[in-house]
Design a protein around this motif. Structure first.
Motif, PDB file in Angstrom:
ATOM      1  N   SER A 195       0.829  -1.205   0.000  1.00  0.00           N
ATOM      2  CA  SER A 195       0.000   0.000   0.000  1.00  0.00           C
ATOM      3  C   SER A 195       0.862   1.253   0.000  1.00  0.00           C
ATOM      4  CB  SER A 195      -0.925   0.009   1.224  1.00  0.00           C
ATOM      5  OG  SER A 195      -0.164   0.045   2.417  1.00  0.00           O
ATOM      6  N   ALA A 196       0.208   2.376  -0.334  1.00  0.00           N
ATOM      7  CA  ALA A 196       0.859   3.685  -0.307  1.00  0.00           C
ATOM      8  C   ALA A 196       0.612   4.322   1.055  1.00  0.00           C
ATOM      9  CB  ALA A 196       0.320   4.580  -1.422  1.00  0.00           C
ATOM     10  N   LEU A 202      -6.464   4.780  -0.084  1.00  0.00           N
ATOM     11  CA  LEU A 202      -6.062   3.637  -0.896  1.00  0.00           C
ATOM     12  C   LEU A 202      -5.784   2.410  -0.035  1.00  0.00           C
ATOM     13  CD1 LEU A 202      -3.673   5.313  -3.498  1.00  0.00           C
ATOM     14  CD2 LEU A 202      -6.130   4.931  -3.640  1.00  0.00           C
ATOM     15  N   GLU A 203      -6.369   2.370   1.159  1.00  0.00           N
ATOM     16  CA  GLU A 203      -6.136   1.249   2.060  1.00  0.00           C
ATOM     17  C   GLU A 203      -6.952   0.020   1.673  1.00  0.00           C
ATOM     18  OE1 GLU A 203      -6.897   2.730   5.950  1.00  0.00           O
ATOM     19  OE2 GLU A 203      -4.992   3.808   6.094  1.00  0.00           O
ATOM     20  N   CYS A 218      -5.795  -3.537   2.291  1.00  0.00           N
ATOM     21  CA  CYS A 218      -4.358  -3.746   2.078  1.00  0.00           C
ATOM     22  C   CYS A 218      -3.790  -4.389   3.337  1.00  0.00           C
ATOM     23  CB  CYS A 218      -3.654  -2.418   1.822  1.00  0.00           C
ATOM     24  SG  CYS A 218      -4.083  -1.664   0.249  1.00  0.00           S
ATOM     25  N   ALA A 219      -3.060  -5.444   3.153  1.00  0.00           N
ATOM     26  CA  ALA A 219      -2.448  -6.139   4.288  1.00  0.00           C
ATOM     27  C   ALA A 219      -1.153  -6.751   3.812  1.00  0.00           C
ATOM     28  CB  ALA A 219      -3.383  -7.208   4.841  1.00  0.00           C
ATOM     29  N   ASP A 226       5.137   6.477  -2.398  1.00  0.00           N
ATOM     30  CA  ASP A 226       4.494   6.938  -3.629  1.00  0.00           C
ATOM     31  C   ASP A 226       4.270   5.765  -4.577  1.00  0.00           C
ATOM     32  OD1 ASP A 226       6.890   6.715  -5.533  1.00  0.00           O
ATOM     33  OD2 ASP A 226       7.686   8.036  -3.995  1.00  0.00           O
ATOM     34  N   GLY A 227       3.481   6.012  -5.612  1.00  0.00           N
ATOM     35  CA  GLY A 227       3.140   4.963  -6.562  1.00  0.00           C
ATOM     36  C   GLY A 227       4.322   4.423  -7.326  1.00  0.00           C
ATOM     37  N   GLU A 228       5.315   5.251  -7.575  1.00  0.00           N
ATOM     38  CA  GLU A 228       6.489   4.780  -8.307  1.00  0.00           C
ATOM     39  C   GLU A 228       7.303   3.819  -7.452  1.00  0.00           C
ATOM     40  OE1 GLU A 228       9.178   4.268 -11.433  1.00  0.00           O
ATOM     41  OE2 GLU A 228       7.071   4.852 -11.286  1.00  0.00           O
ATOM     42  N   ALA A 229       7.355   4.079  -6.147  1.00  0.00           N
ATOM     43  CA  ALA A 229       8.045   3.155  -5.252  1.00  0.00           C
ATOM     44  C   ALA A 229       7.321   1.807  -5.208  1.00  0.00           C
ATOM     45  CB  ALA A 229       8.138   3.756  -3.850  1.00  0.00           C
ATOM     46  N   LEU A 230       5.977   1.846  -5.218  1.00  0.00           N
ATOM     47  CA  LEU A 230       5.210   0.597  -5.245  1.00  0.00           C
ATOM     48  C   LEU A 230       5.498  -0.184  -6.526  1.00  0.00           C
ATOM     49  CD1 LEU A 230       1.726   1.707  -3.876  1.00  0.00           C
ATOM     50  CD2 LEU A 230       3.365   0.199  -2.758  1.00  0.00           C
TER      51      LEU A 230
END
Length: 300
Positions: A195-196, A202-203, A218-219, A226-230
């Motif tokens: 998750s972010a 966005l959980e 999200c678990a 951030d989304g790029e890190a995800l």
């Protein structure tokens, strides 16, 4: 002193330079003035306005509330003066610096790749791009435009829609080989769902189950800023990520990431807007050129 004897636009320009150059000495160099002359002019401006614009200290200065307001309006007035002077030459191309603050995914996968084409169309413009997923104060960051994803909060900012993108769950082939490819909500719940950390909304991941949308929380053992890190975490097989489709388009095409549960994707989208300060009457040509271009090319 009569108002016509005061060079108010000159005072505004000096004050704006002091703020943007973050100091009297730096502003003096760009204006070809002495630091003492710049300091005296700002002090004279404060005396005429009857308001303190800057809190001075040994490390520099900090804008007061009145200074923030005066800076914002001065930038607008100077831009309008520049526009008026160029108005006699209607064929003149827009020019000047455009400061853009964009979230990391949009900046990485869409804005930055478009920069060469934008500058080729607008050779007189200089771009200053900052990437962050934090919501910034445009005045404090001295940004002309900020790119924001998702619903916009009520504010005094003006918004222009740039486009939208759907979201999708993706995982690396190695991860799916190791953990299995989920086909149902129950199977998805057994996976590492990253998750972010900066977006509480966005959980949960919406997934269609028996004709209804089910929100799967999200678990996972990883959160990212951030989304790029995800995306990068998904690429190295850490777990599943639900991110914007435009971020992973090339990864999916190359087989680096695999879409998961696409037949159960509810098709929800994220809308991207460019937000900017209310220019009161009209936008400077340089900012309008930026907005027009990125609205025209859309999200692909």
């Amino acid at each position: 002193m009569a108002r016509l004897d005061i060079n108010r636009s000159g005072e505004m320009e000096v004050f704006v330079r002091v703020v943007e150059q973050e100091g009297f000495s730096a502003a003096a160099r760009t204006l070809r003035m002495t630091p003492s002359a710049v300091s005296k002019l700002v002090a004279r401006l404060e005396a005429r306005l009857g308001a303190r614009l800057l809190h001075r200290n040994t490390r520099g200065f900090q804008l007061t509330s009145e200074g923030c307001v005066f800076y914002e309006r001065s930038v607008q007035v100077l831009a309008e003066l520049e526009e008026a002077e160029r108005g006699v030459a209607t064929n003149e191309a827009p020019s000047g610096r455009v400061r853009v603050n964009t979230n990391v995914p949009y900046g990485t996968h869409f804005l930055l790749p478009q920069v060469p084409a934008f500058l080729a169309r607008n050779p007189g413009i200089t771009l200053d791009v900052a990437l962050t997923d934090q919501v910034v104060d445009l005045l404090e960051e001295r940004a002309d435009v900020a790119i924001r994803a998702g619903p916009l909060k009520s504010s005094n900012l003006i918004a222009r829609r740039l486009g939208e993108t759907r979201k999708m769950i993706v995982g690396a082939p190695d991860y799916l080989k190791r953990a299995g490819t989920p086909k149902t909500v129950a199977e998805l719940e057994r996976h590492n769902r990253m998750s972010a950390s900066h977006v509480p909304t966005l959980e949960h991941w919406p997934v269609v189950e028996r004709g209804a949308v089910v929100n799967v929380p999200c678990a996972g053992n990883v959160q990212a800023s951030d989304g790029e890190a995800l995306r990068r975490l998904a690429l190295v097989g850490t777990g599943l990520a639900r991110i914007a489709a435009f971020q992973v388009r090339e990864d999916v095409a190359a087989g680096r990431l695999v879409p998961v549960l696409e037949e159960r994707n509810p098709g929800d989208t994220v809308v991207f807007h460019a937000v900017f300060l209310d220019p009161a009457r009209h936008l400077p040509a340089r900012i309008r050129a930026f907005l027009d271009y990125f609205s025209e090319v859309g999200m692909g």
